[in-house]
Write an enzyme that holds these catalytic residues in place. Structure first.
Site, short mmCIF file in Angstrom:
data_model
loop_
_atom_site.label_atom_id
_atom_site.label_comp_id
_atom_site.label_asym_id
_atom_site.label_seq_id
_atom_site.Cartn_x
_atom_site.Cartn_y
_atom_site.Cartn_z
CG ASP A 8 19.47 2.86 -6.18
OD1 ASP A 8 20.03 1.89 -5.64
OD2 ASP A 8 18.85 2.77 -7.24
CB ILE A 9 15.12 1.47 -2.66
CG1 ILE A 9 14.32 2.77 -2.47
CG2 ILE A 9 14.79 0.48 -1.54
CD1 ILE A 9 14.60 3.52 -1.21
CG ASP A 48 -1.02 -11.71 -4.95
OD1 ASP A 48 -1.17 -10.58 -4.43
OD2 ASP A 48 -1.96 -12.42 -5.33
CG ASP A 103 15.35 2.14 -7.23
OD1 ASP A 103 15.48 2.14 -5.99
OD2 ASP A 103 16.20 1.64 -8.00
CG HIS A 148 -4.13 -16.18 -6.03
ND1 HIS A 148 -5.44 -15.81 -6.17
CD2 HIS A 148 -3.49 -15.08 -5.53
CE1 HIS A 148 -5.60 -14.56 -5.77
NE2 HIS A 148 -4.41 -14.09 -5.37
CD GLU A 161 -5.94 -7.90 -2.58
OE1 GLU A 161 -6.13 -7.48 -3.73
OE2 GLU A 161 -5.61 -9.08 -2.33
CD GLU A 162 -4.91 -12.45 -2.22
OE1 GLU A 162 -5.79 -12.50 -3.09
OE2 GLU A 162 -3.70 -12.27 -2.50
CG ASP A 210 16.78 -2.46 -7.46
OD1 ASP A 210 16.47 -1.70 -6.53
OD2 ASP A 210 17.88 -2.41 -8.04
#
Length: 316
Positions: free
Chosen positions: A42-43, A136, A305, A286, A170-171, A301
């Site tokens: 579990d992270i 983002d 996981d 954005h 990426e944008e 969360d």
């Protein structure tokens, strides 16, 4: 005579028994080591949120942005790379030029595993010029970072080779990931068993979208969410708009998660996930308000996981 013979026989039997016992003791195999667990940990969602806090601080110290070509982006790169190297990953910065500015991809490999069966997870690290880009895509970047650190903490011995990537620019149109794919070439791409992409996994009014490009990879995620009774939908509208596209275009199997961006909820989605029809998944998409406040902790969360489960399952 008979008593002597019996005594001699008893002595011989005793010696034989002792020798047999010693031989048996020598032949006994060592106690087997406990079997290594194959289930993902579990992270800690708080750890992911803390990483986002660091990215927010970086943006705050650099004009409110972490966009390609800015000091804020390079500081984000340095932050990610330092944590990975401290955990035992082999990292490299892949440089490229876009819009007249130098860009960077961070590539991190976990030692071991079949190099002809690479399982890869990636997320873009840059923001737009207008804001810090915490959902983002600080969310995806921080999510895969904590999964990578969990791999190191568990000293995972995967059957397949594990690689993580944080993409630049990426944008502007998946520039960093396209550069990586081009540089890798056909032989390198043939070794990638699957590429998983994570772009916006902590939207403030979240949905749970699963990429439907490959049935096997999609099922890894949908089965995990179904076991937790979380409704999912296939992610189709974002096809070609994030870093999985360069891989898919070259024949690599792709999968991933998305929690919603500028789109609005349908009536069915509102019924599944809460909220109202027509409500934006991320009204700060954005914009300058895409800050640490623009995150749904539960979605962040939960999705992290799900990422960990996929990495463990696909690399075993």
């Amino acid at each position: 005579m008979r008593r002597a013979a019996l005594a001699a026989g008893a002595c011989t039997a005793l010696v034989a028994a002792l020798l047999g016992s010693a031989a048996g003791a020598q032949a006994s195999p060592p106690t087997a080591a406990p079997a290594r667990t194959l289930s993902a940990p579990d992270i800690d969602g708080a750890a992911v949120k803390a990483d986002l806090g660091e990215l927010q601080k970086i943006a705050d110290a650099n004009g409110g942005t972490r966009a390609h070509g800015t000091a804020g982006y390079k500081a984000s790169v340095d932050f990610i790379q330092a944590k990975l190297e401290a955990a035992g990953f082999t990292t490299k910065l892949q440089e490229f030029t876009s819009g007249g500015a130098k860009g960077y991809n961070v590539i991190a490999d976990w030692p071991g595993g079949d190099s002809d069966k690479v399982v890869m997870a990636g997320a873009h690290l840059d923001s737009v010029d207008a804001g810090p880009g915490i959902n983002d895509n600080g969310s995806g970047a921080a999510g895969i970072l904590e999964v990578a650190l969990a791999v190191a903490k568990a000293d995972l011995k995967p059957a397949g080779h594990l690689r993580f990537a944080w993409w630049g620019d990426e944008e502007a149109g998946m520039v960093g990931s396209s550069h990586y794919v081009d540089a890798l070439g056909a032989d390198g791409l043939a070794k990638i068993d699957g590429y998983l992409n994570f772009d916006m996994i902590g939207s403030p009014n979240p949905g749970y979208f699963v990429y439907d490009d490959d049935a096997r990879l999609e099922k890894v995620f949908t089965d995990w969410f179904a076991a937790k009774k979380i409704a999912t939908e296939p992610e189709t509208e974002g096809d070609g708009r994030s870093d999985h596209a360069p891989f898919k275009d070259r024949g690599v199997k792709v999968g991933g998660l998305y929690s919603g961006g500028e789109r609005t909820k349908t009536e069915r989605q509102a019924a599944q996930w809460g909220g109202t029809a027509g409500e934006e998944f991320d009204a700060c998409y954005h914009r300058s308000c895409d800050t640490l406040k623009n995150i749904d902790d539960k979605a962040l969360d939960t999705n992290t996981d799900a990422i960990a489960n996929a990495v463990w399952e696909l690399s075993s």
